[in-house]
Every structure is written in C-alpha cells, then in structure tokens.
Motif scaffolding. Sequence first.
Motif, PDB file in Angstrom:
ATOM      1  N   ARG A 105      44.584  46.223  50.051  1.00  0.00           N
ATOM      2  CA  ARG A 105      43.896  45.682  48.879  1.00  0.00           C
ATOM      3  C   ARG A 105      44.774  45.730  47.638  1.00  0.00           C
ATOM      4  O   ARG A 105      44.522  45.029  46.657  1.00  0.00           O
ATOM      5  CB  ARG A 105      42.589  46.441  48.644  1.00  0.00           C
ATOM      6  N   VAL A 106      45.790  46.584  47.649  1.00  0.00           N
ATOM      7  CA  VAL A 106      46.710  46.674  46.517  1.00  0.00           C
ATOM      8  C   VAL A 106      47.950  45.813  46.758  1.00  0.00           C
ATOM      9  O   VAL A 106      48.830  45.728  45.907  1.00  0.00           O
ATOM     10  CB  VAL A 106      47.101  48.145  46.265  1.00  0.00           C
ATOM     11  N   GLY A 107      48.014  45.179  47.915  1.00  0.00           N
ATOM     12  CA  GLY A 107      49.175  44.362  48.233  1.00  0.00           C
ATOM     13  C   GLY A 107      50.286  45.128  48.903  1.00  0.00           C
ATOM     14  O   GLY A 107      51.424  44.637  48.975  1.00  0.00           O
ATOM     15  N   LEU A 108      49.994  46.338  49.413  1.00  0.00           N
ATOM     16  CA  LEU A 108      50.990  47.161  50.085  1.00  0.00           C
ATOM     17  C   LEU A 108      50.724  47.165  51.588  1.00  0.00           C
ATOM     18  O   LEU A 108      49.580  47.097  52.025  1.00  0.00           O
ATOM     19  CB  LEU A 108      50.970  48.599  49.556  1.00  0.00           C
ATOM     20  N   GLY A 257      39.091  50.907  41.420  1.00  0.00           N
ATOM     21  CA  GLY A 257      39.051  49.849  42.419  1.00  0.00           C
ATOM     22  C   GLY A 257      39.310  48.475  41.816  1.00  0.00           C
ATOM     23  O   GLY A 257      39.951  47.624  42.440  1.00  0.00           O
ATOM     24  N   PHE A 258      38.808  48.265  40.579  1.00  0.00           N
ATOM     25  CA  PHE A 258      39.097  46.987  39.904  1.00  0.00           C
ATOM     26  C   PHE A 258      40.593  46.833  39.673  1.00  0.00           C
ATOM     27  O   PHE A 258      41.149  45.742  39.875  1.00  0.00           O
ATOM     28  CB  PHE A 258      38.343  46.937  38.574  1.00  0.00           C
ATOM     29  N   ARG A 259      41.250  47.919  39.278  1.00  0.00           N
ATOM     30  CA  ARG A 259      42.703  47.860  39.081  1.00  0.00           C
ATOM     31  C   ARG A 259      43.417  47.592  40.405  1.00  0.00           C
ATOM     32  O   ARG A 259      44.390  46.834  40.452  1.00  0.00           O
ATOM     33  CB  ARG A 259      43.200  49.167  38.462  1.00  0.00           C
ATOM     34  N   PHE A 260      42.931  48.245  41.468  1.00  0.00           N
ATOM     35  CA  PHE A 260      43.520  48.002  42.785  1.00  0.00           C
ATOM     36  C   PHE A 260      43.436  46.522  43.152  1.00  0.00           C
ATOM     37  O   PHE A 260      44.416  45.912  43.596  1.00  0.00           O
ATOM     38  CB  PHE A 260      42.807  48.835  43.848  1.00  0.00           C
ATOM     39  N   ARG A 261      42.255  45.951  42.999  1.00  0.00           N
ATOM     40  CA  ARG A 261      42.065  44.548  43.376  1.00  0.00           C
ATOM     41  C   ARG A 261      42.886  43.615  42.496  1.00  0.00           C
ATOM     42  O   ARG A 261      43.442  42.617  42.965  1.00  0.00           O
ATOM     43  CB  ARG A 261      40.584  44.178  43.308  1.00  0.00           C
ATOM     44  N   VAL A 263      45.745  44.278  40.949  1.00  0.00           N
ATOM     45  CA  VAL A 263      47.153  44.359  41.338  1.00  0.00           C
ATOM     46  C   VAL A 263      47.377  43.669  42.676  1.00  0.00           C
ATOM     47  O   VAL A 263      48.401  43.004  42.881  1.00  0.00           O
ATOM     48  CB  VAL A 263      47.608  45.835  41.396  1.00  0.00           C
ATOM     49  N   GLY A 264      46.416  43.810  43.590  1.00  0.00           N
ATOM     50  CA  GLY A 264      46.556  43.146  44.885  1.00  0.00           C
ATOM     51  C   GLY A 264      46.539  41.636  44.777  1.00  0.00           C
ATOM     52  O   GLY A 264      47.234  40.942  45.530  1.00  0.00           O
ATOM     53  N   GLU A 265      45.750  41.098  43.841  1.00  0.00           N
ATOM     54  CA  GLU A 265      45.694  39.645  43.664  1.00  0.00           C
ATOM     55  C   GLU A 265      46.953  39.113  42.997  1.00  0.00           C
ATOM     56  O   GLU A 265      47.526  38.112  43.427  1.00  0.00           O
ATOM     57  CB  GLU A 265      44.457  39.276  42.835  1.00  0.00           C
ATOM     58  N   ASN A 266      47.372  39.762  41.911  1.00  0.00           N
ATOM     59  CA  ASN A 266      48.551  39.294  41.181  1.00  0.00           C
ATOM     60  C   ASN A 266      49.093  40.433  40.322  1.00  0.00           C
ATOM     61  O   ASN A 266      48.581  40.689  39.234  1.00  0.00           O
ATOM     62  CB  ASN A 266      48.199  38.091  40.302  1.00  0.00           C
ATOM     63  N   PRO A 267      50.113  41.149  40.801  1.00  0.00           N
ATOM     64  CA  PRO A 267      50.623  42.284  40.030  1.00  0.00           C
ATOM     65  C   PRO A 267      51.194  41.885  38.674  1.00  0.00           C
ATOM     66  O   PRO A 267      51.119  42.646  37.710  1.00  0.00           O
ATOM     67  CB  PRO A 267      51.709  42.880  40.941  1.00  0.00           C
ATOM     68  N   HIS A 268      51.755  40.686  38.561  1.00  0.00           N
ATOM     69  CA  HIS A 268      52.326  40.242  37.284  1.00  0.00           C
ATOM     70  C   HIS A 268      51.223  40.025  36.254  1.00  0.00           C
ATOM     71  O   HIS A 268      51.346  40.440  35.088  1.00  0.00           O
ATOM     72  CB  HIS A 268      53.138  38.966  37.489  1.00  0.00           C
ATOM     73  N   ALA A 269      50.134  39.373  36.668  1.00  0.00           N
ATOM     74  CA  ALA A 269      49.017  39.171  35.755  1.00  0.00           C
ATOM     75  C   ALA A 269      48.368  40.510  35.391  1.00  0.00           C
ATOM     76  O   ALA A 269      47.950  40.714  34.252  1.00  0.00           O
ATOM     77  CB  ALA A 269      47.986  38.239  36.382  1.00  0.00           C
ATOM     78  N   ALA A 270      48.277  41.424  36.372  1.00  0.00           N
ATOM     79  CA  ALA A 270      47.710  42.745  36.088  1.00  0.00           C
ATOM     80  C   ALA A 270      48.562  43.499  35.078  1.00  0.00           C
ATOM     81  O   ALA A 270      48.036  44.191  34.184  1.00  0.00           O
ATOM     82  CB  ALA A 270      47.588  43.534  37.387  1.00  0.00           C
ATOM     83  N   ASP A 276      48.832  49.637  34.529  1.00  0.00           N
ATOM     84  CA  ASP A 276      50.080  50.283  34.941  1.00  0.00           C
ATOM     85  C   ASP A 276      50.264  50.070  36.446  1.00  0.00           C
ATOM     86  O   ASP A 276      49.740  50.831  37.268  1.00  0.00           O
ATOM     87  CB  ASP A 276      50.031  51.773  34.599  1.00  0.00           C
ATOM     88  N   VAL A 277      50.987  49.037  36.808  1.00  0.00           N
ATOM     89  CA  VAL A 277      51.118  48.645  38.213  1.00  0.00           C
ATOM     90  C   VAL A 277      51.814  49.731  39.018  1.00  0.00           C
ATOM     91  O   VAL A 277      51.424  50.022  40.165  1.00  0.00           O
ATOM     92  CB  VAL A 277      51.871  47.313  38.322  1.00  0.00           C
ATOM     93  N   LYS A 278      52.822  50.365  38.453  1.00  0.00           N
ATOM     94  CA  LYS A 278      53.556  51.395  39.184  1.00  0.00           C
ATOM     95  C   LYS A 278      52.642  52.572  39.524  1.00  0.00           C
ATOM     96  O   LYS A 278      52.687  53.112  40.638  1.00  0.00           O
ATOM     97  CB  LYS A 278      54.751  51.859  38.370  1.00  0.00           C
ATOM     98  N   TRP A 279      51.819  52.984  38.560  1.00  0.00           N
ATOM     99  CA  TRP A 279      50.892  54.090  38.823  1.00  0.00           C
ATOM    100  C   TRP A 279      49.859  53.695  39.869  1.00  0.00           C
ATOM    101  O   TRP A 279      49.455  54.502  40.701  1.00  0.00           O
ATOM    102  CB  TRP A 279      50.220  54.533  37.539  1.00  0.00           C
TER     103      TRP A 279
END
Length: 405
Positions: A105-108, A257-261, A263-270, A276-279
């Motif tokens: 869900r985070v794209g990993l 969970g909202f942050r997870f989703r 980042v999973g959809e688009n880390p650049h937009a997040a 904080d995408v790295k965190w």
Amino acid sequence: MREILSSNWLMTLLAIVLALVVASILIVVTDENVQKAAGYFFARPADTFQAIGRSIGGAYYSLFQGAVYNFARPGFVNGIKPLTETLAFAAPLIAAGLGVAVAFRVGLFNIGGRGQILIAAAVAGWISWSFPLPPFIHMLVAVVGALIGGAVWGGLVGFIKARTGAHEVILTIMLNYVALYLIQFLLKTPGALQAPGTSNPKTPPTDPSAVMPTLSDLLTLLNGGTQVGSFRLNVGFILVILATMFVAWLLNRSSTGFRFRAVGENPHAARVAGIDVKWVFVLAMIISGALVGLAGSIQVLGTNTSGFGDGIDAGIGFDAITVALLGRSRPWGVFFSGILFGALKAGGYSIQAGEGIPIDIVVVVQSVIVLFIAAPPLVRAVFRLPAPGSKPKARRPRLTAEVTR
C-alpha cells in the motif's frame, strides 16, 4: 451491472475459478485411469468421460475432506478437525500476508519475509527458554519479542532506503541471506541457539509456559479436564484476527494510513503536500516487519514447539506475497485469501494420500491464481467482461425500409 462485472472482487473470484479449471485439466492428464480409458476412447467413449468425472470429483472431494470436513470420521469433533488444520495453516500466512500488504500500500515490495520470520522466530524461541515467566505472560512476552525482531529487520530496509535510495527488493533479498546465515551460525554455536548437549543445528524445545494454548486445551478445560480432540489450532489465530482488525483500522481510519495510501499512489505528490515520504517508508517497513514477525512467533510458539532449525520459515515469507496479491492488499481480503491458501495446504496432503495426485498440483493452482490476478485483462477476455470505467457501446439504430426512403 457493469460496475459489478468490472469489480476487483469478481476478478479475484474468476481468477480462482480459472485456476481450478487449469488444475482439473492437469489432474485429468496425469490420472492413470483416464489414460487407460483414453486408449480405447473411440470404442467406448463413455468410459473415458466416467474416468474424467471420477478423477476430478475424487480430487476435489478429497480436498474438501482434508480442508473442511471429513464425513468418514466418527463424531463432529473428529469430522471438523480438517477445518481447524486449515485455520492453523492459514494463521502465519495471514500474518505475513498482512505485512506484505502494508508494504504494498506504500508502494514497497517486501520480499524479505523469510529473513524477518527467521529473526522473529529466533527472538521468540530464545525468550521462551531463557526467561522463566508465568504461563500466559511468558507467551505474550515472547510474541512481543518476535514483533520487535521482525520490526527491526524490516525497519532496517526502510531506513537504508530512506537514507540512500537503495531499492527495497535488493535490500530484502540480501537481508534474507544475512538472516539465514546468521541463524545457521547461531544454531551451530553452543550457548547461542543450539540445544545443550547436542551437535545438531537445532534449538531446544519451546518452554511449555510460552506455548500458545490450542483449541483442544480450551475445550478440555471447559470439559472438566477430559481430553477433547487433538487440534493444532492455537491462540495464534486469535492474534491474527486482532492483527487484521488493526491493519484495517490503520489503513482506512487513521491519519497514518492516509499518509501510507498517499505515498503509495504518488510519492512525489505526497512530498509536495508536506508528507515526509522517507519517514513513511521507514514506518511502513517497521509495521510490515512486525506483522511478518507475528508469523514467526506462531511458528515457534504454536506450530513447531519441539525445537526448530533454519527451515522454520517453511516458505511462508514467499507464500505471503501470493496471499497479499490475491487479497488485493486489503486487510480482510488478505485474511480470506490466507484461509483459502491454508485450505489448499491442508487439502493438498489429503489429495495426495487419497487419490495419489501429486501435491505439486496445489502449487500449480497457487501459481495460476497469481498469474490471473496479475493479468486482469486476460480474465476479462476469457469471460468477455467490460473493462473498468468503460461505457456501453451505443447501439446502431435499425433502419427500416420507410426510413431509408
């Protein structure tokens, strides 16, 4: 109706149906009775069709008897044992599948389940025989230790990825080997994980106070001390249900969970939105590793309590990827797909024993399910279903003779 026909759950169901069809073909092709009857097909074709029916019917009936209910056993307690075996096989698969799903869900792509299970199993086992504690508390402490072990091993991947940008697939694959060789070294080292007084690479048995109570223990207690059944299903399945509820809340109801989703959809937009995408990568891998670690604790404290070797993961780390894919990375989807794969594992042995069908057929079913899950257009093409978001084609008006004049 078009929304229903293009939904994910229907795609999953049809993928399972297609996998069973492929399995049926393989069962028929490898059946000796079908091969004999096919030798004189044009003389007596009915014999071939009867052999095909007996082959397929016998295989799936044996699968049902081995995974759900065995009508040949006397009494309900004995007859329901296959279902408890299914749930016992499913518990670690669900736990590890939830861990993989969180990462998805985070794209990993967390394919380091083997290493995380090995580390978690080692921590849980070491706590079980090293610290004398009251029974139930001892089990909880060992489970928490396994969660921490898996979280550390998974969080290490997230940390390295966040700091260096290294790909998580390479990191998890390499850490699988690091964990494997580390556990092998500890299993051969006296005073570490190796059982005292032996040179075999095996641990001591799990301390009885840390063993997860089974369904038989509960029923025996309720029956006044008289032994009821011999079920392997243990408290680990309850922990898995709680873990599923936690992941469902985390992904669907919490800000994390909202942050997870996002980042999973688009880390650049997040990142532009202030996340904080790295965190998020680090936290997601910590939670993912902890959930996979729960599978390791179930293996050591519930399934293999007589001591374990470096094969304690039993392929669960890789099977969890399939479970997460089949469940569409949704918590309850993963839960029910884990039960399905648990049924295939439990029933596979019954198929082999009762019908002489190779258990490899079950592996083929799992693989074909993943194939169709990964290729929805193929499933839609087979069943002639509409694509998601497509609109019905406008019908051409019928022109009568009067209109054309």
